[in-house]
Design a protein around this motif. Structure first.
Motif, PDB file in Angstrom:
ATOM      1  N   PRO A 101       0.725  -1.214  -0.170  1.00 60.17           N
ATOM      2  CA  PRO A 101      -0.080   0.039  -0.148  1.00 60.17           C
ATOM      3  C   PRO A 101       0.655   1.240   0.079  1.00 60.17           C
ATOM      4  N   LYS A 102       2.128   1.279   0.511  1.00 60.95           N
ATOM      5  CA  LYS A 102       2.776   2.412   0.624  1.00 60.95           C
ATOM      6  C   LYS A 102       3.191   2.634  -0.791  1.00 60.95           C
ATOM      7  N   LEU A 103       3.600   1.847  -1.627  1.00 61.90           N
ATOM      8  CA  LEU A 103       4.033   1.978  -3.031  1.00 61.90           C
ATOM      9  C   LEU A 103       2.849   2.418  -3.730  1.00 61.90           C
ATOM     10  N   LEU A 104       1.659   1.665  -3.492  1.00 61.03           N
ATOM     11  CA  LEU A 104       0.602   2.095  -4.623  1.00 61.03           C
ATOM     12  C   LEU A 104      -0.061   3.475  -3.947  1.00 61.03           C
ATOM     13  N   SER A 105       0.088   3.883  -2.886  1.00 61.06           N
ATOM     14  CA  SER A 105      -0.167   5.142  -2.674  1.00 61.06           C
ATOM     15  C   SER A 105       0.489   6.210  -3.158  1.00 61.06           C
ATOM     16  N   ASP A 106       1.648   6.024  -3.135  1.00 58.08           N
ATOM     17  CA  ASP A 106       2.893   6.805  -3.752  1.00 58.08           C
ATOM     18  C   ASP A 106       2.494   7.076  -5.353  1.00 58.08           C
ATOM     19  N   ALA A 107       1.845   5.940  -5.846  1.00 61.36           N
ATOM     20  CA  ALA A 107       1.443   6.128  -7.407  1.00 61.36           C
ATOM     21  C   ALA A 107      -0.143   6.386  -7.627  1.00 61.36           C
ATOM     22  N   GLY A 108      -0.598   7.004  -6.408  1.00 62.22           N
ATOM     23  CA  GLY A 108      -2.042   7.831  -6.666  1.00 62.22           C
ATOM     24  C   GLY A 108      -3.307   7.051  -6.427  1.00 62.22           C
ATOM     25  N   TYR A 109      -2.832   5.751  -5.935  1.00 64.28           N
ATOM     26  CA  TYR A 109      -4.007   4.863  -5.335  1.00 64.28           C
ATOM     27  C   TYR A 109      -4.526   5.388  -4.128  1.00 64.28           C
ATOM     28  N   ALA A 110      -5.731   5.141  -3.968  1.00 69.03           N
ATOM     29  CA  ALA A 110      -6.539   5.310  -2.610  1.00 69.03           C
ATOM     30  C   ALA A 110      -6.340   4.025  -1.922  1.00 69.03           C
ATOM     31  N   ASP A 139       0.160   3.094  17.732  1.00 72.15           N
ATOM     32  CA  ASP A 139       0.322   4.002  16.920  1.00 72.15           C
ATOM     33  C   ASP A 139       1.813   4.015  16.519  1.00 72.15           C
ATOM     34  N   GLY A 140       2.058   4.179  15.099  1.00 72.71           N
ATOM     35  CA  GLY A 140       3.195   3.919  14.504  1.00 72.71           C
ATOM     36  C   GLY A 140       3.313   2.903  13.861  1.00 72.71           C
ATOM     37  N   ARG A 141       2.481   1.810  14.464  1.00 67.44           N
ATOM     38  CA  ARG A 141       2.628   0.471  13.586  1.00 67.44           C
ATOM     39  C   ARG A 141       1.317  -0.013  13.264  1.00 67.44           C
ATOM     40  N   LEU A 142       0.225   0.611  12.947  1.00 66.07           N
ATOM     41  CA  LEU A 142      -0.950   0.378  12.669  1.00 66.07           C
ATOM     42  C   LEU A 142      -1.267   0.529  11.060  1.00 66.07           C
ATOM     43  N   PRO A 143      -2.380   0.261  10.595  1.00 61.68           N
ATOM     44  CA  PRO A 143      -2.521   0.382   9.092  1.00 61.68           C
ATOM     45  C   PRO A 143      -2.178   1.682   8.642  1.00 61.68           C
ATOM     46  N   PHE A 190      -1.886   2.778   4.303  1.00 62.61           N
ATOM     47  CA  PHE A 190      -3.143   2.729   4.193  1.00 62.61           C
ATOM     48  C   PHE A 190      -3.871   4.325   4.552  1.00 62.61           C
ATOM     49  N   ASP A 191      -4.359   4.840   3.798  1.00 62.98           N
ATOM     50  CA  ASP A 191      -5.205   6.020   3.811  1.00 62.98           C
ATOM     51  C   ASP A 191      -5.909   6.055   5.025  1.00 62.98           C
ATOM     52  N   GLU A 192      -6.659   4.910   5.216  1.00 66.12           N
ATOM     53  CA  GLU A 192      -7.688   4.970   6.358  1.00 66.12           C
ATOM     54  C   GLU A 192      -7.839   3.255   6.538  1.00 66.12           C
ATOM     55  N   TRP A 193      -8.250   3.274   7.868  1.00 64.26           N
ATOM     56  CA  TRP A 193      -8.618   1.710   8.338  1.00 64.26           C
ATOM     57  C   TRP A 193      -9.514   1.809   9.330  1.00 64.26           C
ATOM     58  N   HIS A 223     -13.384   8.650  -9.715  1.00 60.78           N
ATOM     59  CA  HIS A 223     -12.540   7.969 -10.738  1.00 60.78           C
ATOM     60  C   HIS A 223     -11.014   7.659 -10.106  1.00 60.78           C
ATOM     61  N   GLN A 224     -10.815   7.482  -8.919  1.00 60.35           N
ATOM     62  CA  GLN A 224      -9.506   7.256  -8.543  1.00 60.35           C
ATOM     63  C   GLN A 224      -9.336   5.700  -8.216  1.00 60.35           C
ATOM     64  N   PRO A 225      -8.202   5.177  -8.834  1.00 57.23           N
ATOM     65  CA  PRO A 225      -7.968   3.714  -8.517  1.00 57.23           C
ATOM     66  C   PRO A 225      -7.701   3.354  -7.028  1.00 57.23           C
ATOM     67  N   PHE A 226      -8.138   2.252  -6.677  1.00 53.11           N
ATOM     68  CA  PHE A 226      -8.020   1.872  -5.385  1.00 53.11           C
ATOM     69  C   PHE A 226      -7.352   0.539  -5.089  1.00 53.11           C
ATOM     70  N   TYR A 227      -6.710   0.355  -3.888  1.00 51.98           N
ATOM     71  CA  TYR A 227      -6.324  -0.925  -3.257  1.00 51.98           C
ATOM     72  C   TYR A 227      -6.987  -1.054  -1.974  1.00 51.98           C
ATOM     73  N   LEU A 228      -7.737  -1.942  -1.993  1.00 55.57           N
ATOM     74  CA  LEU A 228      -8.678  -2.259  -1.035  1.00 55.57           C
ATOM     75  C   LEU A 228      -8.377  -3.686  -0.320  1.00 55.57           C
ATOM     76  N   PHE A 229      -7.885  -3.605   0.876  1.00 59.89           N
ATOM     77  CA  PHE A 229      -7.545  -5.018   1.634  1.00 59.89           C
ATOM     78  C   PHE A 229      -8.806  -5.062   2.714  1.00 59.89           C
ATOM     79  N   THR A 230      -9.516  -6.249   2.300  1.00 57.86           N
ATOM     80  CA  THR A 230     -10.670  -6.282   2.967  1.00 57.86           C
ATOM     81  C   THR A 230     -10.400  -7.721   3.932  1.00 57.86           C
ATOM     82  N   SER A 231      -9.970  -7.478   5.011  1.00 57.14           N
ATOM     83  CA  SER A 231      -9.490  -8.473   5.804  1.00 57.14           C
ATOM     84  C   SER A 231     -10.492  -8.993   6.872  1.00 57.14           C
ATOM     85  N   LEU A 232     -11.183 -10.116   6.354  1.00 65.48           N
ATOM     86  CA  LEU A 232     -12.366 -10.692   7.259  1.00 65.48           C
ATOM     87  C   LEU A 232     -11.715 -11.279   8.378  1.00 65.48           C
ATOM     88  N   THR A 233     -12.548 -11.717   9.296  1.00 63.21           N
ATOM     89  CA  THR A 233     -12.116 -12.023  10.726  1.00 63.21           C
ATOM     90  C   THR A 233     -12.763 -13.704  10.811  1.00 63.21           C
TER      91      THR A 233
END
Length: 454
Positions: A98-107, A120-124, A129-132, A202-212
């Protein structure tokens, strides 16, 4: 981003189940045999690629670390589920997808289980990740709250949390048994809402849906409890398939199907803890072991126009390969200042090659190199049948041919010649650790690799 840029950068919806065994889904021989059909997930497989030899690191934390960094967790100090007392999770030095993709313009967003750092400091939102929204650790902690002697002033209960990049994350409600039943529905709701918002912009996204689900305690949502008449496990399976169906329906409704990669997989092999134990299908074993039932997971990928429908492969693939493959598809550069263990599997995934980009893989359980797989052969260096069994170092490796001994049972040993290519893999990895030492577990931030003398 313009529509043209969006076409160059496909959306990625990565759906990760928690401890879902190889044999649970209908398309992998389960479904009705486990009490509930899985038509939405099975339909996804029919529309794309299904792997039958997808391997993960056999614990939650190592597998998530390896998928996000492209590096075996032994390199990152994330080789075991953290037990507390030291800094947990990935250092800030690691570079995540997600760091790489965020730098490339992905949400970018993660909804669900994290298990790669609790503070904090080691959370998504500190790792690209823009949000979690979700849980920083794991689901079995919900059982603590009703266990004899537990008191919150002794051990703080885990909270559901949310956060945004550049801001501290905040605690929401306590993650208790009631929330355990409903959290995946909320994860699904937020996944759909995120895609709706990105589609409007119209923004590309990388969405990590991590089910429990189905991590123990395996308790279905109240809407699904009793729905199959075949118990909690079957009800959970029906719920999971429904949630995936909701996400897929949203992709179609929003007109995103043609430019969205959808992946469904599991973080490791089958659940072991009774009475919630899962099923690994034809394989023996469960998570926390080097047996095939702890390593092999379902893996489905759909990308219309790029991945042929109905494609199946038994070629060897590892979770670390997802970092490299998805980064390549998105057109972002792979880091060159550190070892990357993932290989590019684009040709295999797109059906332009019948061969994997790798011949073999190394299997760590905790900090032990416990086995090596090479082609259809496997060598065990330790004997360990369950997560509760102490690992016993073998005097000589137990070598098997998985075609003739898929259950990895004693009495069917393969010829020892295969050790030579296997040990070459081990030696190459060990040499890379001399050049690039592994990060010790518990290493605090800031971390910088040790400098080598010129």
């Amino acid at each position: 981003m313009s529509d043209q840029t969006t076409q160059r950068h496909p959306n990625i919806l990565f759906i990760l189940a928690d401890n879902l065994g190889y044999g649970e889904l209908g398309v992998y021989g389960g479904g009705p045999l486990r009490g509930a059909p899985t038509p939405h997930i099975d339909g996804l497989a029919a529309e794309g690629l299904r792997l039958t030899n997808m391997n993960m690191e056999p614990q939650c934390t190592p597998s998530r670390s390896s998928m996000l960094t492209g590096r075996h967790a032994i390199r990152s100090g994330t080789y075991a589920v953290p037990l507390g007392g030291v800094p947990e999770g990935l250092t800030q030095w690691e570079i995540t997808l997600p760091k790489l993709l965020s730098d490339a313009g992905y949400a970018t967003a993660l909804y669900g289980k994290w298990h790669l750092g609790r503070d904090d400091g080691r959370l998504p939102n500190d790792q690209g990740f823009d949000e979690w929204y979700g849980i920083p650790r794991t689901t079995h902690e919900t059982t603590w709250l009703t266990s004899p002697g537990y008191a919150p002033e002794l051990v703080r209960p885990q909270h559901i949390m949310e956060g945004r990049k550049g801001e501290p994350s905040r605690e929401l409600q306590v993650y208790d048994m009631q929330e355990r039943r409903v959290i995946d529905a909320e994860i699904t709701r937020r996944t759909v809402a995120f895609m709706e918002e990105r589609a409007r912009g119209h923004q590309p996204f990388y969405l990590f849906t991590s089910l429990t689900q189905p991590h123990f305690p395996t308790l279905p949502h109240p809407r699904f409890a009793g729905s199959t008449g075949k118990g909690d496990w079957a009800d959970m399976l029906a719920e999971m398939d429904h949630n995936v169906g909701e996400m897929l329906a949203a992709i179609d409704r929003l007109g995103l199907r043609e430019n969205t990669i959808v992946i469904f997989t599991s973080d490791n092999g089958a659940e072991f803890i009774k009475p919630w134990e899962g099923w690994a299908g034809p394989w023996r074993g469960a998570y926390f072991t080097a047996l095939e039932g702890g390593l092999r997971v379902p893996f489905i990928l759909r990308w219309p126009g790029q991945v042929p429908p109905g494609l199946t492969s038994d070629e060897l693939v590892h979770g670390v390969d997802l970092f490299t493959t998805l980064a390549t598809i998105a057109g972002v550069a792979i880091p060159q200042d550190r070892p990357i263990d993932g290989v590019n599997q684009c040709d295999l995934f797109q059906g332009t090659s019948a061969k994997s980009g790798r011949d073999g893989l190394l299997v760590w359980v905790d900090n032990r190199l416990q086995a090596v797989k090479w082609r259809n052969f496997k060598a065990h260096f330790y004997q360990q049948d369950t997560m509760m069994s102490p690992p016993e170092k073998l005097p000589v490796p137990f070598i098997i041919d998985l075609y003739t001994n898929p259950r990895e049972e004693e009495g069917k040993r393969a010829s020892g010649w295969v050790l030579e290519p296997m040990l070459k893999m081990v030696q190459a990895f060990e040499a890379s650790l001399v050049e690039h030492p592994a990060i010790p577990m518990g290493t605090p931030d800031p971390y910088e690799p040790p400098r080598r003398c010129p």
